[in-house]
Write a protein that holds these residues in place. Sequence first.
Motif, PDB file in Angstrom:
ATOM      1  N   ARG A 126       0.834  -1.203   0.000  1.00  0.00           N
ATOM      2  CA  ARG A 126       0.000   0.000   0.000  1.00  0.00           C
ATOM      3  C   ARG A 126       0.871   1.257   0.000  1.00  0.00           C
ATOM      4  O   ARG A 126       0.665   2.178  -0.800  1.00  0.00           O
ATOM      5  N   ASN A 127       1.857   1.297   0.875  1.00  0.00           N
ATOM      6  CA  ASN A 127       2.794   2.423   0.880  1.00  0.00           C
ATOM      7  C   ASN A 127       3.509   2.541  -0.459  1.00  0.00           C
ATOM      8  O   ASN A 127       3.741   3.641  -0.971  1.00  0.00           O
ATOM      9  N   GLN A 137      -5.478   1.852 -12.086  1.00  0.00           N
ATOM     10  CA  GLN A 137      -4.774   0.989 -11.125  1.00  0.00           C
ATOM     11  C   GLN A 137      -5.094  -0.482 -11.396  1.00  0.00           C
ATOM     12  O   GLN A 137      -6.208  -0.847 -11.750  1.00  0.00           O
ATOM     13  N   VAL A 138      -4.070  -1.308 -11.224  1.00  0.00           N
ATOM     14  CA  VAL A 138      -4.171  -2.747 -11.453  1.00  0.00           C
ATOM     15  C   VAL A 138      -3.635  -3.468 -10.227  1.00  0.00           C
ATOM     16  O   VAL A 138      -2.606  -3.083  -9.673  1.00  0.00           O
ATOM     17  N   GLY A 139      -4.328  -4.515  -9.796  1.00  0.00           N
ATOM     18  CA  GLY A 139      -3.863  -5.266  -8.637  1.00  0.00           C
ATOM     19  C   GLY A 139      -4.528  -6.624  -8.542  1.00  0.00           C
ATOM     20  O   GLY A 139      -5.144  -7.100  -9.495  1.00  0.00           O
ATOM     21  N   ALA A 184      -5.668  -0.977  -3.260  1.00  0.00           N
ATOM     22  CA  ALA A 184      -6.533  -0.165  -4.116  1.00  0.00           C
ATOM     23  C   ALA A 184      -7.224   0.933  -3.315  1.00  0.00           C
ATOM     24  O   ALA A 184      -7.350   2.077  -3.792  1.00  0.00           O
ATOM     25  N   ALA A 185      -7.642   0.613  -2.107  1.00  0.00           N
ATOM     26  CA  ALA A 185      -8.287   1.621  -1.260  1.00  0.00           C
ATOM     27  C   ALA A 185      -7.319   2.746  -0.929  1.00  0.00           C
ATOM     28  O   ALA A 185      -7.718   3.922  -0.868  1.00  0.00           O
ATOM     29  N   SER A 230     -10.034   0.799 -12.449  1.00  0.00           N
ATOM     30  CA  SER A 230      -9.459  -0.056 -11.412  1.00  0.00           C
ATOM     31  C   SER A 230      -9.806  -1.494 -11.726  1.00  0.00           C
ATOM     32  O   SER A 230     -10.982  -1.826 -11.937  1.00  0.00           O
ATOM     33  N   GLU A 231      -8.801  -2.332 -11.803  1.00  0.00           N
ATOM     34  CA  GLU A 231      -9.013  -3.733 -12.131  1.00  0.00           C
ATOM     35  C   GLU A 231      -8.245  -4.611 -11.164  1.00  0.00           C
ATOM     36  O   GLU A 231      -7.015  -4.576 -11.103  1.00  0.00           O
ATOM     37  N   LEU A 232      -8.979  -5.390 -10.372  1.00  0.00           N
ATOM     38  CA  LEU A 232      -8.376  -6.348  -9.454  1.00  0.00           C
ATOM     39  C   LEU A 232      -8.670  -7.741  -9.986  1.00  0.00           C
ATOM     40  O   LEU A 232      -9.821  -8.158 -10.062  1.00  0.00           O
TER      41      LEU A 232
END
Length: 434
Positions: free
Chosen positions: A175-176, A196-198, A209-210, A226-228
Amino acid sequence: MRFLTAKSALVLATVGLLTVGLSACVSESADTGNAGGTTEKSELQCGLASGEAASGDPIKVGAIATASGGVDFSSSPVAAQAFFDCVNDNGGIDGRPIEYSFQDDALDPTKTAQLAAGYAADTSVVGLVGDATFIGCDVANAEYAKANLFSITGVGVPQACFNSSNIAPINAGPRNSAIAILQHLQKEGQADRVFQVGLNTQGNGDWVAAGIEEYAAANGIDIVGSELSDPTESNWLPLLQKIKDANPTAVIIADPGPITASILAAAEQQDLRGEISWACTASCYDAQFGQQIGAYWDGFISNSELQLVDADGTDNELWKSVMDAYAPSDAPRDTFSQAGFLAAKIFTETLLGMDGDIDRDTVSTALQGVTGFSSDLLCAPWYYGEADAHNANHATRMAVIEDGVYGELAGCENVNDPSLQPIVDREKSEGLAG
């Protein structure tokens, strides 16, 4: 972690295989002998630096790492093992060798809990060092807390690794790492439209992502997509189409290195580089990653949670020399390897500073008392302390690939994650960072 070439990663993605084999490097059977490096073992300043092998009663230390099941984070305990081997060749802990073993949880939280319970039940195990479990900090901490067993974790991944009483990671965390990238892109005027991708993993991908969403909302940054994805995903065409449609100025990937490599290979086939700033969390910061993904990706950005691998500095040079002398030749030279090395070094110096008996209770007390540990690998001193959350490392660096090699893009910057504020306030009020 081990990384695949862009071509190999794409082939593996096509058949749905992203597992990185590591059976030869797991647990006590790992081959951690001299890999043929140029540094003489007798020249290394590890522990007492006596040049005499330790021969007393062993001090048992363990670790749990995810080394199979789809991701490989074992470079942390491999480096810890290398440093402990060097310590044992240099007098050990006042003549006592460190008997180190690490075990693979295979990306299975049930197995993590079993391994943690085993270490907890074995009272001869005085501490844990260099752990790197991708999924199991919550279940592991529950076992450690009951047994007064503490871990200097090399690599924390899910949120639970940083919100645990008996686990303190060396690394900054994904996250950091992701927020640090967003901060840098914002500073450089490249964060107008961010995709963002994760990973779609509870307490990990959603937590990262949060963090990106919260920082973006507080700083007026537009998250356009955003795609997880599932860790076993192999078809990246739908993701790439979403990126195309979103027309971002930047893409931030918070995936393990092999997954990121396969995404980049597919993106190269689609010629999606364009004017987009592509970046990845510290999971992609490996000395070989630039060569593996190819010249198309020169300019690719990664966060580095510790010092750049080719930098000068006493500890960074010692890490490289210890790896050359004691680790397998193919062991990664990456951020997570540095973290395992540093975890072992902090543990060793803590034990060497103890008076009296060395057992689980005395070691646990000593570990919690670590404050203000400085190293050129870190941007700021590291500490343990007594708390229900540990995230001492919250300042990172940025790196960029040029001609296949990572170089420094930006020096140490504090990560401005609002969720860190209680930790920052505590370290200041208690003087933990020195």
